[in-house]
Design a protein around this motif. Structure first.
Motif, PDB file in Angstrom:
ATOM      1  N   ALA A 161       0.875  -1.036   0.126  1.00 35.31           N
ATOM      2  CA  ALA A 161      -0.144  -0.022  -0.032  1.00 35.31           C
ATOM      3  C   ALA A 161       0.828   1.159  -0.129  1.00 35.31           C
ATOM      4  N   PHE A 162       0.717   2.308  -0.993  1.00 36.47           N
ATOM      5  CA  PHE A 162       1.233   3.358  -0.937  1.00 36.47           C
ATOM      6  C   PHE A 162       1.058   4.265   0.523  1.00 36.47           C
ATOM      7  N   GLN A 163       2.353   4.772   1.084  1.00 31.59           N
ATOM      8  CA  GLN A 163       2.218   5.387   2.571  1.00 31.59           C
ATOM      9  C   GLN A 163       2.495   6.702   1.759  1.00 31.59           C
ATOM     10  N   PRO A 164       1.421   7.640   2.022  1.00 29.77           N
ATOM     11  CA  PRO A 164       1.438   9.026   1.594  1.00 29.77           C
ATOM     12  C   PRO A 164       2.304  10.179   2.762  1.00 29.77           C
ATOM     13  N   LEU A 165       2.711  11.083   2.264  1.00 35.96           N
ATOM     14  CA  LEU A 165       3.045  12.304   2.831  1.00 35.96           C
ATOM     15  C   LEU A 165       2.233  13.560   2.748  1.00 35.96           C
ATOM     16  N   VAL A 166       1.742  13.840   4.055  1.00 33.67           N
ATOM     17  CA  VAL A 166       0.828  14.934   4.258  1.00 33.67           C
ATOM     18  C   VAL A 166       1.525  16.225   3.716  1.00 33.67           C
ATOM     19  N   ILE A 167       0.863  16.943   2.856  1.00 33.21           N
ATOM     20  CA  ILE A 167       1.391  18.296   2.031  1.00 33.21           C
ATOM     21  C   ILE A 167       1.215  19.550   2.817  1.00 33.21           C
ATOM     22  N   ARG A 168       2.074  20.190   3.330  1.00 32.31           N
ATOM     23  CA  ARG A 168       1.967  21.395   4.185  1.00 32.31           C
ATOM     24  C   ARG A 168       2.523  22.431   3.325  1.00 32.31           C
ATOM     25  N   THR A 169       3.570  22.111   2.452  1.00 29.87           N
ATOM     26  CA  THR A 169       4.353  23.159   1.843  1.00 29.87           C
ATOM     27  C   THR A 169       4.623  22.845   0.492  1.00 29.87           C
ATOM     28  N   ALA A 170       5.094  23.661  -0.582  1.00 29.88           N
ATOM     29  CA  ALA A 170       5.458  23.286  -1.778  1.00 29.88           C
ATOM     30  C   ALA A 170       6.461  22.089  -2.017  1.00 29.88           C
ATOM     31  N   ARG A 171       7.480  22.163  -0.934  1.00 30.03           N
ATOM     32  CA  ARG A 171       8.560  21.390  -1.024  1.00 30.03           C
ATOM     33  C   ARG A 171       8.125  19.706  -0.597  1.00 30.03           C
ATOM     34  N   ASP A 172       6.805  19.740   0.455  1.00 29.46           N
ATOM     35  CA  ASP A 172       6.042  18.438   0.670  1.00 29.46           C
ATOM     36  C   ASP A 172       5.554  18.000  -0.606  1.00 29.46           C
ATOM     37  N   ALA A 173       5.119  18.832  -1.475  1.00 28.67           N
ATOM     38  CA  ALA A 173       4.416  18.438  -2.624  1.00 28.67           C
ATOM     39  C   ALA A 173       5.480  17.642  -3.624  1.00 28.67           C
ATOM     40  N   VAL A 174       6.659  18.068  -3.744  1.00 33.15           N
ATOM     41  CA  VAL A 174       7.822  17.392  -4.467  1.00 33.15           C
ATOM     42  C   VAL A 174       8.028  16.143  -3.688  1.00 33.15           C
ATOM     43  N   SER A 175       8.279  16.274  -2.306  1.00 32.02           N
ATOM     44  CA  SER A 175       8.599  14.835  -1.753  1.00 32.02           C
ATOM     45  C   SER A 175       7.593  13.819  -1.977  1.00 32.02           C
ATOM     46  N   ALA A 176       6.191  14.122  -2.059  1.00 34.37           N
ATOM     47  CA  ALA A 176       5.279  13.134  -1.894  1.00 34.37           C
ATOM     48  C   ALA A 176       5.033  12.591  -3.349  1.00 34.37           C
ATOM     49  N   ALA A 177       5.391  13.479  -4.357  1.00 31.85           N
ATOM     50  CA  ALA A 177       5.576  13.019  -5.871  1.00 31.85           C
ATOM     51  C   ALA A 177       6.699  12.194  -5.847  1.00 31.85           C
ATOM     52  N   ALA A 178       7.937  12.385  -5.122  1.00 32.12           N
ATOM     53  CA  ALA A 178       9.016  11.413  -5.368  1.00 32.12           C
ATOM     54  C   ALA A 178       8.676  10.168  -4.647  1.00 32.12           C
TER      55      ALA A 178
END
Length: 237
Positions: free
Chosen positions: A114-131
């Protein structure tokens, strides 16, 4: 986990939305209480303030801010799911812990956890979540540049480059074409992630170029919005 029926007001598709569950600092699973039967609201403009909702933990009473529940319809519309006010009584706590994830398609080439997501709070978080998502799909050695290059490519891996649009406007036709040109020059595939969805002409161009498009919700869970993205999720790189 609470589930509510949702009808897209744009294309009239019916969905069953399951609310994401988050761990409270006390360890208990916590979820925004959904308003069953209330009309959903298409997201046409984003602000960071409107994208968060106050949620109360039923175990310890703690109040925290969590991403507002959203659903990406296959027609490309991002729908905001109504939430009961935090002070409302008679709420039923979620039955099981764990964040929501993209269901593994039956046609997947190989089983994935199962994919374990990363909560997005900043623009950098969005990049990390996509990675994280690219890694989950099967790409190896996904890297992020320390400073965003002029090419606007946020992520690179063997055989793929990706752009992450974390702005509050819909991703444009120019964004799609720039990614395609960069991918062509790099002899790689291109993938686009967006927080605010895609303009109609951008989606049409991406379909013609077979560029996978994903929408990121604030839980950090990408949702495929075109056929190329569905195929990537099903078969991997």
């Amino acid at each position: 986990m609470e589930s509510v029926p949702v009808r897209c007001p744009v294309c009239s598709r019916d969905h069953a939305y399951v609310t994401p569950v988050y761990p409270c600092p006390c360890g208990s699973p916590t979820a925004p209480p959904l308003m069953r039967g209330a009309p959903v609201e298409p997201v046409t403009h984003r602000t960071w303030e409107d994208d968060w909702v106050s949620v109360r933990c039923h175990s310890c009473g703690r109040h925290d801010e969590w991403p507002y529940p959203e659903l990406c319809c296959p027609c490309g519309t991002v729908l905001r799911i109504p939430v009961r006010p935090v002070a409302a009584r008679g709420l039923t706590p979620p039955a099981s812990p764990g964040p929501s994830h993209v269901p593994l398609p039956r046609t997947a080439a190989r089983p994935r956890p199962a994919f374990q997501p990363l909560v997005i709070r900043t623009a950098r978080d969005a990049v990390s979540a996509a990675a994280l998502y690219l890694t989950w799909l099967g790409y190896r050695d996904v890297v992020q540049p320390g400073i965003r290059p002029t090419s606007r490519i946020d992520l690179r891996a063997a055989g793929v480059i990706a752009q992450v649009d974390s702005t509050t406007r819909a991703t444009t036709l120019r964004d799609v074409e720039c990614l395609w040109l960069n991918a062509l020059n790099a002899s790689a595939s291109g993938v686009l992630f967006s927080l605010a969805g895609y303009a109609d002409d951008a989606r049409a161009r991406a379909d013609g170029l077979c560029i996978p498009l994903f929408v990121l919700d604030l839980t950090g869970t990408p949702q495929p919005v075109n056929g190329a993205a569905d195929e990537l999720v099903s078969t991997g790189p």
